[in-house]
Design an enzyme around this catalytic site. Sequence first.
Site, PDB file in Angstrom:
ATOM      1  N   ASP A   1       0.916  -1.189  -0.299  1.00  0.00           N
ATOM      2  CA  ASP A   1       0.190  -0.176   0.093  1.00  0.00           C
ATOM      3  C   ASP A   1       0.561   0.566  -0.070  1.00  0.00           C
ATOM      4  O   ASP A   1       1.331   1.179   0.965  1.00  0.00           O
ATOM      5  CB  ASP A   1      -0.821   0.182   1.220  1.00  0.00           C
ATOM      6  CG  ASP A   1      -1.918   0.750   1.062  1.00  0.00           C
ATOM      7  OD1 ASP A   1      -2.059   1.551   0.466  1.00  0.00           O
ATOM      8  OD2 ASP A   1      -2.435   1.439   1.726  1.00  0.00           O
TER       9      ASP A   1
ATOM     10  N   ASP B   1      -2.654   6.679  -5.857  1.00  0.00           N
ATOM     11  CA  ASP B   1      -2.861   5.664  -5.042  1.00  0.00           C
ATOM     12  C   ASP B   1      -2.432   3.894  -5.448  1.00  0.00           C
ATOM     13  O   ASP B   1      -3.378   4.094  -6.346  1.00  0.00           O
ATOM     14  CB  ASP B   1      -3.624   5.812  -4.603  1.00  0.00           C
ATOM     15  CG  ASP B   1      -4.443   5.185  -2.564  1.00  0.00           C
ATOM     16  OD1 ASP B   1      -3.006   5.143  -2.466  1.00  0.00           O
ATOM     17  OD2 ASP B   1      -5.564   4.705  -2.690  1.00  0.00           O
TER      18      ASP B   1
END
Length: 468
Positions: A167, A346
Site C-alpha cells: 500500500d 494511489d
Amino acid sequence: MASSSSLLVRGRAFALVVAVALVAAPRRINGGAAGPAARTNDPNWHVFSVSSLLPSSACTASKAASNSSALGVVHRHGPCSPVQARRRGGGGAVTHAEILERDQARVDSIHRKVAGAGGAPSVVDPARASEQGVSLPAQRGISLGTGNYVVSVGLGTPAKQYAVIFDTGSDLSWVQCKPCADCYEQQDPLFDPSLSSTYAAVACGAPECQELDASGCSSDSRCRYEVQYGDQSQTDGNLVRDTLTLSASDTLPGFVFGCGDQNAGLFGQGEGVAAVAGRAELRPWPGGRPSLPLGGPPPANAQFTALADGATPSFYYIDLVGIKVGGRAIRIPATAFAAAGGTVIDSGTVITRLPPRAYAPLRAAFARSMAQYKKAPALSILDTCYDFTGHRTAQIPTVELAFAGGATVSLDFTGVLYVSKVSQACLAFAPNADDSSIAILGNTQQKTFAVAYDVANQRIGFGAKGCS
C-alpha cells in the site's frame, strides 16, 4: 494471461519501481468486429478479442518479475495471489460490487485525510492508559478496503514468509506477532520474535520511535504504536527491528516495522501491511523509518512528471492536466484539477476519481465513440457500461492522460475498462462528489505500466509495457 505484477528491487537508490498488472494486455487483432469495420491499424483505437476480457484462472508469472531481484506484487483476488492459494474453508468470492463499495470507502477516507479531518494526535503513556481510562493515541491511516495487492516478504533470521498488503497510502509496515492479545485469523503462523536471532525491540527514546506521529512507552521502555485506519481497522503493538528479505539476493538488516499484538478489522487474509506512503517514507532516514525501503533504476522508456506538493506527506501527488479520448483532447477547464487540490496516485484505490467537470466531458467523449454497442446497467460507482455479448472482437477509443512537464500516458485497454462480465464492461473512471475533492489516479489505470517513484529526483515515471 498474467494476474501478477512486480516490484523491481535493484540496489538502494530509493527509487521505487512498481509494475502493476492484473491481466495481460490484449493483442491487436487482425480480424473484423461484429459491427463497424475494426480500426486495426488506427493508433487511436484498441481492438481486442472479447474472449480476452476476463482474466485467466491460471497463474502466469509477469515478465517483469523474472528478474532474480524482483519482488512480486500480485492482486489479492487473482490466481497468483498467495492469499488465495492459502485460503481454507471457502468463505465465498468477493463480488465486483463489494470491491467497488470498499473502493469508495477508501476514496472517502483519502478525501477526509487530505481535507485535514481528525486533527493531530497527542502522546499518552500506554502503561498508564488503563489506569486513566484512556487509550494510546492513534496514528490515523486511510481505509484499506482489505487491500488490492499483496507481496510476500521474509522477516527474521532464518526468514519466515508473510503475505502482506502492499500500500502506497499507508505509513507503517507491520505484521501480527506473538505473543498476541487479540489477533485476527491468518494462514501462516504469527511472526515469533523468539525464533529470530536478529530481532530487537525499539526503545522509547530511539529516533525511529520519535519519528512516529503517535507513539507511547511501555512499562519496560519499549516503543508502542497504534494505527487506526479510516475503515475502523486497527493495529497496536511494539515497534521492532529485524532482517527483511525481499528476494534471495536482497536483504535489509535492521528493518524497522510494527509487531502487532492487538489487531482487528478489514485486513482480509493479509498478514500485515507493507507501507510505502509519502515521499518522506522512501528516503534513507537516519534511524530507519518504519516503511518499506525499495530501490531500483527507473525503466528506460519511462515518461516522467514532477512530484507535486500536497496537503499531507502520506500520499504522492502529481499534476494531471488533461485527457485525450481517441487521440483528441477533451475540453476540461484549466483549473479543474488544481482547484481540487491536485491528483494523488494511489496503489490501493481501484478506480480513478476525477472532479465532475473533468469526468463529464470524458464520459461524453467515450460514450460518443461507443454508440455501436448496446448499453449495460451501471455497476456500483461506474455509470457508463456496455454489453459485448455476441461480438467476437470489440473496439474502444484510446484514453491518454497528460501530466505536467509533457508526460503523456496512453492507457492500456485494461486500464480503460473495468469488466465484471462480457455483458458489463464499464468505463473505469468515476466522478467525485464535488469539484473540490482531490483527484485520485487508481491502480486500474496503472495496469501493465512500470511506475517509478523516483523520490531522490522528486518525480514519478510511467514505463509502458512494464509487465504483462
